[in-house]
Enzyme design. Structure first.
Site, PDB file in Angstrom:
ATOM      1  N   HIS A 195      -3.688   6.629  14.645  1.00  0.00           N
ATOM      2  CA  HIS A 195      -3.236   4.972  14.746  1.00  0.00           C
ATOM      3  C   HIS A 195      -1.252   4.960  14.292  1.00  0.00           C
ATOM      4  O   HIS A 195      -0.995   3.661  14.925  1.00  0.00           O
ATOM      5  CB  HIS A 195      -4.435   3.859  14.484  1.00  0.00           C
ATOM      6  CG  HIS A 195      -4.008   4.131  12.412  1.00  0.00           C
ATOM      7  ND1 HIS A 195      -4.572   5.849  11.847  1.00  0.00           N
ATOM      8  CD2 HIS A 195      -4.493   3.371  11.573  1.00  0.00           C
ATOM      9  CE1 HIS A 195      -4.223   5.068  10.816  1.00  0.00           C
ATOM     10  NE2 HIS A 195      -4.020   4.234  10.272  1.00  0.00           N
TER      11      HIS A 195
ATOM     12  N   ASP B  88      -1.276  -3.419  10.195  1.00  0.00           N
ATOM     13  CA  ASP B  88      -2.868  -3.976   9.375  1.00  0.00           C
ATOM     14  C   ASP B  88      -3.713  -3.981   9.949  1.00  0.00           C
ATOM     15  O   ASP B  88      -3.030  -2.915  11.336  1.00  0.00           O
ATOM     16  CB  ASP B  88      -2.563  -5.489  10.347  1.00  0.00           C
ATOM     17  CG  ASP B  88      -4.278  -5.869   8.957  1.00  0.00           C
ATOM     18  OD1 ASP B  88      -3.817  -6.268   7.592  1.00  0.00           O
ATOM     19  OD2 ASP B  88      -5.022  -6.464   9.920  1.00  0.00           O
ATOM     20  N   SER B  89      -4.174  -2.709   8.595  1.00  0.00           N
ATOM     21  CA  SER B  89      -5.213  -1.406   9.649  1.00  0.00           C
ATOM     22  C   SER B  89      -6.471  -1.640   9.831  1.00  0.00           C
ATOM     23  O   SER B  89      -6.769  -2.081   8.417  1.00  0.00           O
ATOM     24  CB  SER B  89      -3.847  -0.482   9.935  1.00  0.00           C
ATOM     25  OG  SER B  89      -3.941  -0.372   8.384  1.00  0.00           O
TER      26      SER B  89
ATOM     27  N   PHE C 207      -5.492   8.439   2.230  1.00  0.00           N
ATOM     28  CA  PHE C 207      -5.824   7.937   1.231  1.00  0.00           C
ATOM     29  C   PHE C 207      -6.942   7.021   1.435  1.00  0.00           C
ATOM     30  O   PHE C 207      -7.608   7.177   2.959  1.00  0.00           O
ATOM     31  CB  PHE C 207      -4.506   6.650   0.752  1.00  0.00           C
ATOM     32  CG  PHE C 207      -4.284   6.393   2.727  1.00  0.00           C
ATOM     33  CD1 PHE C 207      -4.834   4.993   2.845  1.00  0.00           C
ATOM     34  CD2 PHE C 207      -3.055   6.974   3.531  1.00  0.00           C
ATOM     35  CE1 PHE C 207      -3.923   3.974   3.670  1.00  0.00           C
ATOM     36  CE2 PHE C 207      -2.672   5.406   4.391  1.00  0.00           C
ATOM     37  CZ  PHE C 207      -2.953   4.429   4.732  1.00  0.00           C
ATOM     38  N   GLY C 208      -7.566   6.116   1.143  1.00  0.00           N
ATOM     39  CA  GLY C 208      -8.449   5.154   1.931  1.00  0.00           C
ATOM     40  C   GLY C 208      -9.260   5.651   2.205  1.00  0.00           C
ATOM     41  O   GLY C 208      -9.878   7.005   1.919  1.00  0.00           O
ATOM     42  N   TYR C 209      -9.961   5.350   3.407  1.00  0.00           N
ATOM     43  CA  TYR C 209     -11.541   6.152   4.406  1.00  0.00           C
ATOM     44  C   TYR C 209     -10.790   7.701   4.683  1.00  0.00           C
ATOM     45  O   TYR C 209     -12.141   8.276   5.557  1.00  0.00           O
ATOM     46  CB  TYR C 209     -12.125   5.252   5.546  1.00  0.00           C
ATOM     47  CG  TYR C 209     -11.723   3.735   4.674  1.00  0.00           C
ATOM     48  CD1 TYR C 209     -13.180   3.543   4.205  1.00  0.00           C
ATOM     49  CD2 TYR C 209     -10.882   3.048   4.897  1.00  0.00           C
ATOM     50  CE1 TYR C 209     -13.586   2.839   3.875  1.00  0.00           C
ATOM     51  CE2 TYR C 209     -11.475   1.766   4.057  1.00  0.00           C
ATOM     52  CZ  TYR C 209     -13.228   1.401   3.608  1.00  0.00           C
ATOM     53  OH  TYR C 209     -12.891   0.508   3.392  1.00  0.00           O
TER      54      TYR C 209
ATOM     55  N   LYS D 110       0.662   3.685   3.111  1.00  0.00           N
ATOM     56  CA  LYS D 110       1.231   3.802   4.655  1.00  0.00           C
ATOM     57  C   LYS D 110       2.210   4.625   4.137  1.00  0.00           C
ATOM     58  O   LYS D 110       2.599   4.554   4.611  1.00  0.00           O
ATOM     59  CB  LYS D 110       0.862   2.428   4.275  1.00  0.00           C
ATOM     60  CG  LYS D 110      -0.391   1.314   4.749  1.00  0.00           C
ATOM     61  CD  LYS D 110      -0.537   0.642   5.327  1.00  0.00           C
ATOM     62  CE  LYS D 110      -1.713  -0.741   5.519  1.00  0.00           C
ATOM     63  NZ  LYS D 110      -1.598  -1.682   5.819  1.00  0.00           N
TER      64      LYS D 110
ATOM     65  N   ASN E  93       1.207  -1.524  -0.237  1.00  0.00           N
ATOM     66  CA  ASN E  93      -0.070  -0.095  -0.139  1.00  0.00           C
ATOM     67  C   ASN E  93       0.683   0.962   0.518  1.00  0.00           C
ATOM     68  O   ASN E  93       1.352   1.445   0.911  1.00  0.00           O
ATOM     69  CB  ASN E  93      -1.225   0.177   1.403  1.00  0.00           C
ATOM     70  CG  ASN E  93      -1.854   0.681   1.387  1.00  0.00           C
ATOM     71  OD1 ASN E  93      -1.619   1.844   1.558  1.00  0.00           O
ATOM     72  ND2 ASN E  93      -3.291   0.451   1.714  1.00  0.00           N
ATOM     73  N   ALA E  94       0.603   2.002  -0.759  1.00  0.00           N
ATOM     74  CA  ALA E  94       1.274   3.202  -1.047  1.00  0.00           C
ATOM     75  C   ALA E  94       1.796   4.022  -0.640  1.00  0.00           C
ATOM     76  O   ALA E  94       2.669   4.747   0.380  1.00  0.00           O
ATOM     77  CB  ALA E  94       1.691   3.383  -2.289  1.00  0.00           C
TER      78      ALA E  94
HETATM   79  P1  ITT Z   1      -0.478  -3.993   2.940  1.00  0.00           P
HETATM   80  O1  ITT Z   1      -1.526  -5.472   3.339  1.00  0.00           O
HETATM   81  O2  ITT Z   1      -0.342  -4.667   1.540  1.00  0.00           O
HETATM   82  O3  ITT Z   1      -0.089  -3.077   4.379  1.00  0.00           O
HETATM   83  P2  ITT Z   1      -3.089  -3.127   2.626  1.00  0.00           P
HETATM   84  O4  ITT Z   1      -3.952  -2.028   1.915  1.00  0.00           O
HETATM   85  O5  ITT Z   1      -3.905  -4.269   1.968  1.00  0.00           O
HETATM   86  O6  ITT Z   1      -2.117  -3.683   2.287  1.00  0.00           O
HETATM   87  P3  ITT Z   1      -4.496  -3.615   4.993  1.00  0.00           P
HETATM   88  O7  ITT Z   1      -5.063  -5.047   4.520  1.00  0.00           O
HETATM   89  O8  ITT Z   1      -3.794  -3.779   6.845  1.00  0.00           O
HETATM   90  O9  ITT Z   1      -3.089  -3.066   4.312  1.00  0.00           O
HETATM   91  O10 ITT Z   1      -5.781  -2.322   4.949  1.00  0.00           O
HETATM   92  C1  ITT Z   1      -5.363  -1.559   5.704  1.00  0.00           C
HETATM   93  C2  ITT Z   1      -7.229  -1.378   5.184  1.00  0.00           C
HETATM   94  O11 ITT Z   1      -7.668   0.142   5.975  1.00  0.00           O
HETATM   95  C3  ITT Z   1      -6.119   0.043   4.025  1.00  0.00           C
HETATM   96  O12 ITT Z   1      -6.389  -0.501   2.572  1.00  0.00           O
HETATM   97  C4  ITT Z   1      -7.328   1.433   4.101  1.00  0.00           C
HETATM   98  O13 ITT Z   1      -9.126   1.412   3.392  1.00  0.00           O
HETATM   99  C5  ITT Z   1      -8.015   1.081   5.851  1.00  0.00           C
HETATM  100  N1  ITT Z   1      -7.303   2.620   6.513  1.00  0.00           N
HETATM  101  C6  ITT Z   1      -5.567   1.979   7.155  1.00  0.00           C
HETATM  102  N2  ITT Z   1      -5.090   3.056   7.481  1.00  0.00           N
HETATM  103  C7  ITT Z   1      -5.933   4.100   7.166  1.00  0.00           C
HETATM  104  C8  ITT Z   1      -5.084   5.498   6.947  1.00  0.00           C
HETATM  105  O14 ITT Z   1      -4.873   6.374   7.428  1.00  0.00           O
HETATM  106  N3  ITT Z   1      -6.416   6.467   5.877  1.00  0.00           N
HETATM  107  C9  ITT Z   1      -6.998   5.532   5.935  1.00  0.00           C
HETATM  108  N4  ITT Z   1      -7.420   4.668   5.610  1.00  0.00           N
HETATM  109  C10 ITT Z   1      -6.757   3.570   6.122  1.00  0.00           C
END
Ligand code: ITT
Length: 202
Positions: free
Chosen positions: A181, A70-71, A153-155, A12, A9-10
């Site tokens: 977090h 894992d987040s 990113f993400g949410y 992260k 995940n870029a």
């Molecule tokens: P890796 O397993 O390769 O690290 P991933 O994106 O699949 O990448 P996770 O399984 O831990 O990682 O899923 C984490 C998801 O939770 C991430 O894709 C986002 O949707 C959300 N998330 C976690 N931290 C976040 C943040 O700081 N801001 C926004 N969304 C977040």
């Protein structure tokens, strides 16, 4: 000591590099370390999945310290969903504009005090001696009524932090890392690794 971060995940990885910048070690992404594996995250907790990822990558590079994150987002009104399924929620390839809009829609009837949510991050470290360390960090907030902000990113665009009166997507990277977090969990891991390095130096 080489540190490899087991993430694809870029977003992260960008945060991780900033938070670990003061560490006296080379921090490589999985790609930079030449590791290209797909890890099946079949754990049911953040901790289980963080350990699964760290150990799987560590098996490819046993001399390094391998870290994994894992987040996810826990929305209380949705019984803590998407939680560990945050990346896979509504499909891994579904754009976040759609996922975020869907979460906002699901909360239309929620009372203001029912909009609470948190981001959770568990960091696992697989050490060359076979030990695994873990740390956890959380940030409390609410689900915004409208998506806002371009950062993160993400949410992030729907995660509202009352103390900043802004979503985490509206914060600078420094502001987000200071309270997030991931920032908390990684700083706790840096403290544990400092103890490990001291032990090594004996
Ligand atoms: P890796 O397993 O390769 O690290 P991933 O994106 O699949 O990448 P996770 O399984 O831990 O990682 O899923 C984490 C998801 O939770 C991430 O894709 C986002 O949707 C959300 N998330 C976690 N931290 C976040 C943040 O700081 N801001 C926004 N969304 C977040």
């Amino acid at each position: 000591m080489k540190i490899v971060f087991a993430t694809g995940n870029a977003g992260k990885m960008k945060e991780i590099r900033m938070i670990l910048a003061d560490l006296n070690a080379e921090v490589l992404s999985m790609k930079e370390a030449g590791i290209d594996i797909d890890v099946v995250e079949d754990g049911v907790t953040f901790e289980e999945n963080a350990i699964i990822k760290a150990k799987a990558v560590h098996a490819c590079i046993p001399d390094a310290i391998v870290l994994a994150d894992d987040s996810g987002l826990e929305v209380d009104y949705l019984d803590k969903q998407p939680g560990v399924y945050s990346a896979r929620y509504m499909g891994e390839d579904t754009p976040y504009e759609i996922k975020n809009a869907a979460i906002i829609r699901k909360l239309v009837h929620a009372k203001e005090e029912e909009r609470t949510a948190r981001f959770v991050s568990v960091i696992a470290a697989a050490l060359p001696d076979g030990r695994v360390l873990t740390t956890e960090g959380t940030i409390e907030g609410t689900i915004a009524h409208q998506a806002a902000g371009e950062g993160g990113f993400g949410y992030d665009p729907i995660f509202y932090v009352p103390e900043f009166r802004a979503t985490t997507a509206e914060l600078t990277a420094e502001q987000k890392n200071a309270v997030s977090h991931r920032g908390k969990a990684l700083r706790a891991m840096k403290r544990k690794l400092a103890v490990y390095f001291e032990e090594l130096e004996g």
